[in-house]
Design an enzyme around this catalytic site. Structure first.
Site, mmCIF file in Angstrom:
data_model
loop_
_atom_site.group_PDB
_atom_site.id
_atom_site.type_symbol
_atom_site.label_atom_id
_atom_site.label_comp_id
_atom_site.label_asym_id
_atom_site.label_seq_id
_atom_site.Cartn_x
_atom_site.Cartn_y
_atom_site.Cartn_z
ATOM 1 N N ASP A 56 0.823 -1.205 0.000
ATOM 2 C CA ASP A 56 0.000 0.000 0.000
ATOM 3 C C ASP A 56 0.859 1.258 0.000
ATOM 4 O O ASP A 56 2.060 1.216 0.281
ATOM 5 C CB ASP A 56 -0.909 0.020 1.235
ATOM 6 N N TYR A 109 7.425 -9.361 7.338
ATOM 7 C CA TYR A 109 7.047 -7.963 7.515
ATOM 8 C C TYR A 109 7.548 -7.476 8.868
ATOM 9 O O TYR A 109 7.550 -8.232 9.843
ATOM 10 C CB TYR A 109 5.531 -7.795 7.472
#
EC number: 5.4.99.12
Length: 290
Positions: A56, A109
């Site tokens: 994103d 992540y």
């Protein structure tokens, strides 16, 4: 014609996400433009251009992956010389013709938490609950065919700030001691990590119980989807993506170059920090005068 996979680093703050969007600057658009400009690819379909993850807007990367076929030998530093400073190729690997980067063995992540009120013991407790296979329907915005995902591991560590950061931002790091939350899994749903981090924080500040977390990970079939707010994308980094049988070779010069680019951007942030700090001081001086 050879197929090559490239590992990409970028500063997500400067992009409207990874995936191409009309009239917006994206990572994918930059990569395609410069690969075409240098003659590595022409037609995207013929070159079988593929990406691993659509991060994103605001999300950073040290390990997102693209792949494509080219008649030309891929030279990392030639591409980096053409690319802007906020996006660079860090590593490359030869891959088989049918390689699809979205099908990874492991993704990592990292979310960076800047809060002084976090209970680290509770953070580790909630991490244990998330490990394993669960129904993550409450942790995504989109309806998908399957919302079952497996979290292989979660590591929580207090960040060790090196001397450079302490010297450049002494006041900032006196008050903020970041916590790294590293999450490992084969695949993730859209917004899944950022929604997970909201739950982590809520548990660590005593706002949410561990029992409620269990309920969120085991929803009944007809339960309405929970309204979990996502945390900011600016503190999320796609650290790495790994594949079975694929060995990436990092380019030392490329990594050093990207590190220098990051250091240069820190200098700009330092100046912005100093301006805001001076404005705060001026307002405090006004309050004392009045």
């Amino acid at each position: 014609m050879k197929r090559t996979a490239l590992k990409i680093g970028y500063i997500g703050t400067n992009f409207h996400g990874f995936q191409r969007q009309p009239d917006l600057r994206t990572v994918e658009e930059e990569l395609i433009y410069h690969l075409r400009k240098l003659g590595y690819i022409d037609d995207l379909k013929k070159s079988r251009f593929r990406i691993a993850g659509r991060t994103d807007a605001g999300v950073h990367s040290l390990g997102n992956v693209i792949s494509f076929q080219s008649e030309k030998e891929v030279r990392v530093n030639e591409i980096n010389n053409s690319l802007p400073d906020d996006i660079q190729i860090l590593a490359k690997a030869p891959v088989r013709f049918g390689f699809k980067p979205r099908y990874a063995e492991m993704r990592q992540y990292r979310y960076v938490l800047f809060r002084s009120d976090l209970d680290l013991y509770k953070l580790n407790e909630v991490a244990e609950i998330f490990k394993g296979t669960h129904n993550f329907t409450n942790f995504t915005k989109r309806f998908q065919k399957t919302t079952t995902r497996t979290i292989d591991d979660i590591k929580i560590t207090k960040a060790n700030l090196n001397d450079y950061h302490k010297k450049e931002f002494p006041n900032l790091h006196d008050t903020l001691s970041p916590v790294f939350v590293d999450i490992y899994g084969e695949s993730f749903l859209w917004n899944m990590v950022r929604k997970m981090m909201r739950v982590f924080v809520d548990v660590a500040i005593g706002k949410l119980s561990l029992e409620k977390v269990e309920e969120l990970l085991n929803p009944a079939e007809n339960d309405p989807r929970a309204n979990i707010k996502v945390l900011d994308p600016d503190y999320l980094i796609l650290m790495d993506i790994k594949y079975d049988g694929v060995k990436f070779v990092y380019d030392d010069y490329a990594c050093e170059r990207f590190k220098r680019n990051l250091v240069d951007s820190l200098g700009d942030l330092q100046r912005k920090y100093a301006i805001r700090e001076s404005m705060i001081k001026s307002l405090e001086d006004l309050e004392r005068i009045n």
